[in-house]
Write a protein that holds these residues in place. Structure first.
Motif, PDB file in Angstrom:
ATOM      1  N   THR A  40      17.390   7.017  -9.983  1.00 11.20           N
ATOM      2  CA  THR A  40      17.576   6.337  -8.948  1.00 11.20           C
ATOM      3  C   THR A  40      16.734   4.870  -8.972  1.00 11.20           C
ATOM      4  O   THR A  40      15.455   5.103 -10.219  1.00 11.20           O
ATOM      5  N   TYR A  41      16.264   4.193  -8.207  1.00 14.70           N
ATOM      6  CA  TYR A  41      15.549   2.685  -8.606  1.00 14.70           C
ATOM      7  C   TYR A  41      14.590   2.483  -7.777  1.00 14.70           C
ATOM      8  O   TYR A  41      15.296   3.277  -6.468  1.00 14.70           O
ATOM      9  N   MET A  42      13.379   2.325  -7.649  1.00 12.07           N
ATOM     10  CA  MET A  42      12.832   1.631  -6.316  1.00 12.07           C
ATOM     11  C   MET A  42      12.318   0.646  -6.093  1.00 12.07           C
ATOM     12  O   MET A  42      11.775   0.126  -7.462  1.00 12.07           O
ATOM     13  N   LEU A  43      12.427  -0.447  -5.745  1.00 12.05           N
ATOM     14  CA  LEU A  43      12.110  -2.149  -5.619  1.00 12.05           C
ATOM     15  C   LEU A  43      11.247  -2.313  -4.700  1.00 12.05           C
ATOM     16  O   LEU A  43      11.807  -2.162  -3.497  1.00 12.05           O
ATOM     17  N   THR A  44      10.335  -2.471  -4.913  1.00  8.64           N
ATOM     18  CA  THR A  44       9.324  -2.912  -3.619  1.00  8.64           C
ATOM     19  C   THR A  44       8.375  -4.147  -3.685  1.00  8.64           C
ATOM     20  O   THR A  44       7.714  -4.148  -5.095  1.00  8.64           O
TER      21      THR A  44
ATOM     22  N   ASP B 115       3.868 -11.449 -10.743  1.00 12.28           N
ATOM     23  CA  ASP B 115       2.785 -12.083 -10.008  1.00 12.28           C
ATOM     24  C   ASP B 115       2.402 -11.749  -8.445  1.00 12.28           C
ATOM     25  O   ASP B 115       2.284 -11.630  -7.768  1.00 12.28           O
ATOM     26  N   GLN B 116       2.288  -9.997  -8.480  1.00 14.18           N
ATOM     27  CA  GLN B 116       1.582  -9.682  -7.188  1.00 14.18           C
ATOM     28  C   GLN B 116       2.901  -9.103  -5.559  1.00 14.18           C
ATOM     29  O   GLN B 116       2.479  -9.414  -5.209  1.00 14.18           O
ATOM     30  N   PHE B 117       4.208  -9.977  -6.558  1.00 13.60           N
ATOM     31  CA  PHE B 117       5.198 -10.267  -5.493  1.00 13.60           C
ATOM     32  C   PHE B 117       5.854  -8.967  -5.171  1.00 13.60           C
ATOM     33  O   PHE B 117       6.835  -8.526  -4.478  1.00 13.60           O
ATOM     34  N   TYR B 118       6.262  -8.239  -6.252  1.00 13.45           N
ATOM     35  CA  TYR B 118       7.239  -6.731  -6.207  1.00 13.45           C
ATOM     36  C   TYR B 118       6.836  -6.403  -7.775  1.00 13.45           C
ATOM     37  O   TYR B 118       5.823  -6.859  -8.702  1.00 13.45           O
ATOM     38  N   TYR B 119       7.474  -5.241  -7.587  1.00 13.11           N
ATOM     39  CA  TYR B 119       7.081  -4.004  -8.448  1.00 13.11           C
ATOM     40  C   TYR B 119       8.367  -2.945  -8.510  1.00 13.11           C
ATOM     41  O   TYR B 119       9.189  -2.833  -7.424  1.00 13.11           O
ATOM     42  N   PHE B 120       8.609  -2.406  -9.695  1.00 18.65           N
ATOM     43  CA  PHE B 120       9.743  -2.125 -10.257  1.00 18.65           C
ATOM     44  C   PHE B 120       9.736  -0.465 -10.342  1.00 18.65           C
ATOM     45  O   PHE B 120       9.563  -0.839 -12.066  1.00 18.65           O
ATOM     46  N   LYS B 121       9.988   0.240 -10.388  1.00 15.97           N
ATOM     47  CA  LYS B 121      10.458   1.821 -10.158  1.00 15.97           C
ATOM     48  C   LYS B 121      11.891   1.850 -10.548  1.00 15.97           C
ATOM     49  O   LYS B 121      12.498   1.968 -10.796  1.00 15.97           O
ATOM     50  N   THR B 122      11.619   3.103 -12.261  1.00 22.37           N
ATOM     51  CA  THR B 122      13.152   3.218 -12.137  1.00 22.37           C
ATOM     52  C   THR B 122      13.675   4.973 -13.071  1.00 22.37           C
ATOM     53  O   THR B 122      12.470   5.241 -13.126  1.00 22.37           O
ATOM     54  N   ASN B 123      14.612   5.707 -12.840  1.00 23.74           N
ATOM     55  CA  ASN B 123      13.992   6.813 -12.506  1.00 23.74           C
ATOM     56  C   ASN B 123      15.650   7.330 -13.454  1.00 23.74           C
ATOM     57  O   ASN B 123      16.617   7.710 -12.626  1.00 23.74           O
TER      58      ASN B 123
END
Length: 487
Positions: free
Chosen positions: A411-415, A475-483
């Motif tokens: 699973t991944y989460m791009l915010t 740059d405060q535009f997005y962040y990404f988490k990986t599982n």
């Protein structure tokens, strides 16, 4: 604003000044002739649109004034000399007219531009094909048989010596019908969208660079259209996918069938069910997806139109969707084992997915204010502020749970920190007012880059892109988490 629109408005502004500063009648006539010439070019090459209505009316009005001043210039001059006391009043009227005209004309064509979709970055040209499907096994009060419209984008074969590629016009009928549903504004106001151009070529041959191409299915949001993310469909197709977007009839805002019949969503635009347990609609949408997959299998075996026979890789299938379409993507993964991976773009998880999860890899692409509504927006819905807050807490909790452990696959989460719920679609191209706080091109580039990396690995079975392994904040535009659970 298109080229000749801008020039025509500028000439009309100068024309107005010619009356304010009492230019010679011959100068006014010269400007009149130039305006007429530009007017003909504008209509011939760009076409009319209602946002230019003030310019069209002003052209007629100023032409009459110019002719009058030319014919009666001597008498008018004498009259003006005898009426010096009226000069200030007339100047004020002209100045006011100039300001109103300039602001209205430039404002309308700027706020509601004829836009150009971004060019796809993949190696393929993009073809596009429409299909009308009829599922005789399902019925409803609105339809005797379940009828669906699907749009297919695909890698296209363009001859090296092809000179004039004719790209399709933007699907203004679907979009204007959607705008009418959402904003209760007559479709006519959005008819100008027909002048926007896509990067898709209708019914052109499928590329022979590869033997066959994997499938990506797309499900639109509640009260939206299969055309809502046109640029994203083109981008994915340009990278070697057959992308199939489904109009969920009656749940879509507007659907037009080949015989001219139109079906509008009969519910209120804000009647979305804020209820995790309400699975009825999302289940029907999932059945649409499975039926479309069945039809794609038949089309691949023998396409009546001769385009896709043997070109669709039915063994490699992914799905993604926006908003309620994201909910549909998750439900379809639970219901149909033919689909190997999915992406939820800013949509909630409904039952039974919310409780059971599924096995396939999944990516969440979310806005930081995940489906949040302001107090003003909640007033248009059928729930209270307290009920919405409870719903919002629950969907956020479910997304976090399934990212961590509720889904068995990776699973991944791009915010995204910038933008809002509709920035994920092509709607911000409608007006700079809808994208004033975000670089829409950069936003879509990031979203598409992660979407491609995900499907390339889990659908095409390519080596995993390092992008998916790297947790980052840019740059405060997005962040990404990986599982990644199955390394």
């Amino acid at each position: 604003m298109r080229l000749f629109e801008g020039i025509l408005i500028a000439v009309h502004t100068l024309w107005l000044f010619s009356f304010l500063f009492r230019f010679n009648a011959k100068v006014k006539i010269s400007i009149n002739v130039i305006a007429l010439f530009l007017f003909v070019i504008h209509l011939g090459f760009e076409g009319y649109r209602w946002q230019m209505g003030l310019t069209y009316i002003l052209f007629i009005f100023l032409t009459l004034l110019t002719l009058k001043s030319f014919i009666q210039r001597n008498a008018e001059k004498a009259a003006l000399e005898c009426a010096n006391q009226k000069k200030k009043v007339k100047k004020l009227i002209y100045i006011t007219l100039i300001l109103i005209y300039s602001f209205s004309s430039y404002g309308l064509v700027t706020v509601m531009p004829v836009f150009q979709l971004p060019k796809p970055t993949g190696p393929f040209e993009v073809g596009m094909n429409s299909r009308h499907l009829i599922d005789e096994s399902r019925h409803s009060s609105e339809q005797k048989d379940r009828e669906l419209m699907i749009q297919i984008w695909y890698p296209a074969e363009v001859e090296d010596n092809a000179k004039d590629i004719q790209y399709e016009s933007f699907p203004y009928e679907e979009w204007s019908g959607t705008m009418e549903f959402i904003f209760s504004v007559p479709r006519y106001f959005f008819e100008y969208l027909k002048y926007a151009q896509t990067n898709s070529i209708k019914d052109i041959a499928v590329s022979n660079q590869e033997k066959k191409y994997p499938v990506l299915l797309f499900s639109h949001g509640f009260g939206s259209t299969r055309m809502q993310s046109f640029s994203q469909m083109e981008e994915l197709a340009s990278h070697g996918y057959v992308v199939v977007s489904v109009d969920h009839t009656n749940d879509a805002a507007y659907t037009k069938f080949p015989d001219g019949r139109e079906m509008m969503n009969q519910t209120d635009a804000y009647s979305y069910s804020f209820n995790i347990e309400d699975e009825r609609d999302v289940k029907a949408r999932s059945e649409d997806i499975s039926y479309v997959l069945d039809q794609l299998t038949s089309i691949n075996d023998k396409d009546p139109q001769g385009l896709f026979t043997g070109k669709i890789d039915i063994d490699r299938i992914g799905i993604f969707g926006h908003s309620y379409g994201g909910s549909t993507a998750a439900q379809a993964l639970l219901d149909d084992s033919r689909i190997s991976a999915g992406i939820n773009i800013d949509g909630p998880l409904h039952e039974p997915v919310a409780s059971s999860g599924f096995e396939q890899p999944f990516m969440f692409i979310l806005d930081e204010d995940y489906l949040y509504l302001s107090e003003e927006e909640i007033q248009y819905t059928n729930i209270t502020q307290e009920e919405f807050q409870k719903y919002h807490d629950k969907i956020s909790e479910l997304a976090d749970f399934h990212y961590k452990e509720g889904i068995k696959g990776d699973t991944y989460m791009l915010t995204f920190i910038a933008g809002d719920h509709y920035t994920f679609t092509d709607f911000p191209f409608l007006s700079p007012l809808l994208s004033w706080n975000v670089d829409i091109d950069q936003f879509h580039q990031v979203m598409n880059r992660y979407t491609l990396a995900f499907f390339d690995h889990y659908v095409k079975d390519e080596e995993i892109d390092p992008l998916l392994r790297k947790e980052k904040k840019e740059d405060q535009f997005y962040y990404f988490k990986t599982n990644i659970k199955n390394d």
